[in-house]
Design a protein around this motif. Structure first.
Motif, short mmCIF file in Angstrom:
data_model
loop_
_atom_site.label_atom_id
_atom_site.label_comp_id
_atom_site.label_asym_id
_atom_site.label_seq_id
_atom_site.Cartn_x
_atom_site.Cartn_y
_atom_site.Cartn_z
N LEU A 1 46.34 63.93 8.80
CA LEU A 1 47.57 64.69 8.89
C LEU A 1 47.22 66.12 9.28
CD1 LEU A 1 50.52 63.98 8.50
CD2 LEU A 1 50.35 64.82 6.16
N CYS A 2 47.71 66.55 10.44
CA CYS A 2 47.40 67.88 10.94
C CYS A 2 48.66 68.73 10.88
CB CYS A 2 46.90 67.82 12.37
SG CYS A 2 45.41 66.82 12.53
N THR A 3 48.57 69.84 10.16
CA THR A 3 49.70 70.75 10.05
C THR A 3 49.44 71.95 10.94
OG1 THR A 3 49.99 70.02 7.78
CG2 THR A 3 51.16 72.02 8.43
N LEU A 4 50.33 72.14 11.91
CA LEU A 4 50.14 73.20 12.88
C LEU A 4 50.88 74.46 12.43
CD1 LEU A 4 50.86 70.80 15.84
CD2 LEU A 4 48.60 71.55 15.07
N SER A 5 50.21 75.60 12.57
CA SER A 5 50.86 76.87 12.22
C SER A 5 50.40 77.93 13.20
CB SER A 5 50.45 77.28 10.80
OG SER A 5 49.09 77.65 10.79
N ALA B 1 43.96 70.33 8.61
CA ALA B 1 43.91 68.87 8.66
C ALA B 1 43.47 68.33 7.33
CB ALA B 1 42.96 68.42 9.77
N HIS B 2 44.13 67.26 6.86
CA HIS B 2 43.61 66.59 5.68
C HIS B 2 43.73 65.08 5.85
CE1 HIS B 2 47.77 66.53 4.13
NE2 HIS B 2 47.36 65.48 3.45
N VAL B 3 42.83 64.39 5.17
CA VAL B 3 42.70 62.95 5.33
C VAL B 3 43.15 62.28 4.04
CG1 VAL B 3 41.10 61.12 6.02
CG2 VAL B 3 40.66 63.48 6.72
N PRO B 4 44.32 61.60 4.06
CA PRO B 4 44.82 60.98 2.83
C PRO B 4 43.81 60.06 2.15
CG PRO B 4 46.47 60.87 4.58
CD PRO B 4 45.21 61.43 5.19
N ASP B 5 42.97 59.37 2.93
CA ASP B 5 42.00 58.44 2.36
C ASP B 5 40.78 59.15 1.77
OD1 ASP B 5 43.35 55.89 3.00
OD2 ASP B 5 43.05 56.57 5.06
N PHE B 6 40.59 60.41 2.15
CA PHE B 6 39.49 61.21 1.62
C PHE B 6 40.06 62.55 1.14
CE2 PHE B 6 37.66 58.49 4.91
CZ PHE B 6 36.57 57.92 4.27
N PRO B 7 40.62 62.57 -0.06
CA PRO B 7 41.32 63.76 -0.55
C PRO B 7 40.47 65.04 -0.51
CG PRO B 7 41.58 61.94 -2.08
CD PRO B 7 40.61 61.49 -1.04
N LYS B 8 39.14 64.89 -0.55
CA LYS B 8 38.29 66.09 -0.55
C LYS B 8 38.17 66.72 0.82
CE LYS B 8 35.37 64.93 -4.48
NZ LYS B 8 34.30 63.98 -4.77
N ILE B 9 38.51 65.96 1.86
CA ILE B 9 38.38 66.51 3.21
C ILE B 9 39.63 67.29 3.58
CG2 ILE B 9 38.05 65.99 5.67
CD1 ILE B 9 36.51 63.50 4.88
N VAL B 10 39.49 68.60 3.61
CA VAL B 10 40.57 69.48 4.04
C VAL B 10 39.94 70.51 4.98
CG1 VAL B 10 42.34 71.13 3.34
CG2 VAL B 10 41.82 69.18 1.88
N ALA C 1 31.23 61.32 4.81
CA ALA C 1 31.79 60.68 3.60
C ALA C 1 31.51 59.18 3.60
CB ALA C 1 33.29 60.95 3.50
N LEU C 2 31.66 58.55 4.76
CA LEU C 2 31.46 57.10 4.86
C LEU C 2 30.03 56.70 4.49
CD1 LEU C 2 33.44 56.07 8.06
CD2 LEU C 2 33.99 55.53 5.69
N ARG C 3 29.08 57.57 4.80
CA ARG C 3 27.68 57.26 4.47
C ARG C 3 27.44 57.27 2.97
NH1 ARG C 3 26.54 60.26 9.35
NH2 ARG C 3 26.24 62.19 8.19
#
Length: 102
Positions: free
Chosen positions: A33-37, A43-52, A72-74
Protein backbone atom coordinates in the motif's frame (compact mmCIF):
# COMPACT_ATOMS: atom_id res chain seq x y z
CA UNK A 1 -17.10 -38.77 20.08
CA UNK A 2 -17.39 -35.08 19.29
CA UNK A 3 -13.81 -34.35 20.34
CA UNK A 4 -12.47 -36.98 18.01
CA UNK A 5 -14.52 -35.60 15.14
CA UNK A 6 -13.30 -32.09 15.89
CA UNK A 7 -9.68 -33.23 16.03
CA UNK A 8 -10.14 -35.00 12.70
CA UNK A 9 -11.52 -31.81 11.13
CA UNK A 10 -8.64 -29.79 12.59
CA UNK A 11 -6.16 -32.28 11.09
CA UNK A 12 -7.85 -31.89 7.72
CA UNK A 13 -7.55 -28.11 8.02
CA UNK A 14 -3.89 -28.47 8.96
CA UNK A 15 -3.32 -30.63 5.91
CA UNK A 16 -5.06 -28.15 3.64
CA UNK A 17 -3.32 -25.08 5.02
CA UNK A 18 -0.04 -26.86 5.58
CA UNK A 19 -0.03 -27.63 1.89
CA UNK A 20 -0.29 -23.99 0.93
CA UNK A 21 3.22 -23.51 2.24
CA UNK A 22 4.61 -26.03 -0.19
CA UNK A 23 3.56 -23.66 -2.97
CA UNK A 24 6.59 -21.47 -3.47
CA UNK A 25 5.88 -18.03 -2.10
CA UNK A 26 8.85 -16.54 -3.90
CA UNK A 27 6.92 -16.09 -7.12
CA UNK A 28 3.82 -14.72 -5.45
CA UNK A 29 3.53 -10.95 -5.41
CA UNK A 30 2.85 -9.21 -2.09
CA UNK A 31 0.45 -6.28 -1.99
CA UNK A 32 2.08 -2.99 -1.01
CA UNK A 33 0.00 0.00 0.00
CA UNK A 34 1.62 3.22 -1.19
CA UNK A 35 0.37 6.51 0.18
CA UNK A 36 1.30 9.45 -1.98
CA UNK A 37 1.83 12.90 -0.51
CA UNK A 38 3.57 16.17 -1.32
CA UNK A 39 6.65 14.81 0.47
CA UNK A 40 6.81 11.65 -1.60
CA UNK A 41 5.58 8.18 -0.91
CA UNK A 42 5.06 6.04 2.17
CA UNK A 43 4.81 2.33 1.52
CA UNK A 44 3.79 -0.43 3.87
CA UNK A 45 3.28 -4.13 3.40
CA UNK A 46 0.22 -5.60 5.16
CA UNK A 47 1.84 -9.05 5.23
CA UNK A 48 5.02 -7.66 6.81
CA UNK A 49 3.88 -5.08 9.38
CA UNK A 50 7.49 -4.14 10.19
CA UNK A 51 8.18 -2.99 6.65
CA UNK A 52 7.34 0.70 6.40
CA UNK A 53 9.24 2.74 3.85
CA UNK A 54 9.25 6.46 3.15
CA UNK A 55 10.86 7.66 -0.06
CA UNK A 56 10.80 10.68 -2.34
CA UNK A 57 9.24 8.78 -5.24
CA UNK A 58 6.96 5.80 -5.73
CA UNK A 59 9.70 4.00 -7.68
CA UNK A 60 12.25 4.48 -4.91
CA UNK A 61 9.76 3.30 -2.30
CA UNK A 62 8.91 0.17 -4.31
CA UNK A 63 12.55 -0.68 -4.88
CA UNK A 64 13.24 -0.42 -1.15
CA UNK A 65 10.10 -2.43 -0.32
CA UNK A 66 11.14 -5.19 -2.72
CA UNK A 67 14.55 -5.44 -1.01
CA UNK A 68 12.96 -5.45 2.44
CA UNK A 69 10.50 -8.19 1.46
CA UNK A 70 13.33 -10.30 0.04
CA UNK A 71 15.29 -9.81 3.26
CA UNK A 72 12.25 -10.69 5.37
CA UNK A 73 11.49 -13.80 3.31
CA UNK A 74 14.96 -15.18 4.01
CA UNK A 75 14.19 -15.02 7.73
CA UNK A 76 10.97 -17.03 7.52
CA UNK A 77 10.73 -20.79 7.42
CA UNK A 78 7.09 -20.42 6.34
CA UNK A 79 6.66 -16.98 4.77
CA UNK A 80 3.24 -15.34 5.09
CA UNK A 81 0.85 -16.08 2.26
CA UNK A 82 0.15 -12.82 0.40
CA UNK A 83 -3.11 -11.11 1.35
CA UNK A 84 -5.62 -11.04 -1.50
CA UNK A 85 -5.97 -7.64 -3.14
CA UNK A 86 -9.71 -7.51 -2.61
CA UNK A 87 -9.21 -7.84 1.15
CA UNK A 88 -7.21 -4.61 1.35
CA UNK A 89 -8.92 -1.27 1.79
CA UNK A 90 -7.18 1.33 -0.36
CA UNK A 91 -7.62 4.92 0.87
CA UNK A 92 -8.18 7.72 -1.65
CA UNK A 93 -4.62 9.01 -1.64
CA UNK A 94 -3.11 5.54 -1.94
CA UNK A 95 -2.36 2.96 -4.58
CA UNK A 96 -2.02 -0.77 -4.20
CA UNK A 97 0.98 -2.23 -5.97
CA UNK A 98 1.86 -5.91 -6.19
CA UNK A 99 5.56 -6.46 -5.58
CA UNK A 100 7.22 -9.69 -6.58
CA UNK A 101 10.17 -10.60 -4.42
CA UNK A 102 13.06 -12.81 -5.49
Amino acid sequence: SMDEHKRHEMDKMDDMFGMQYSISVENQPYPVLCTLSADGCAAHVPDFPKIVITASTLDAALLEVKQQIEKALRQYKNPPIPTKQEQIVVPNNSVLVLVKAG
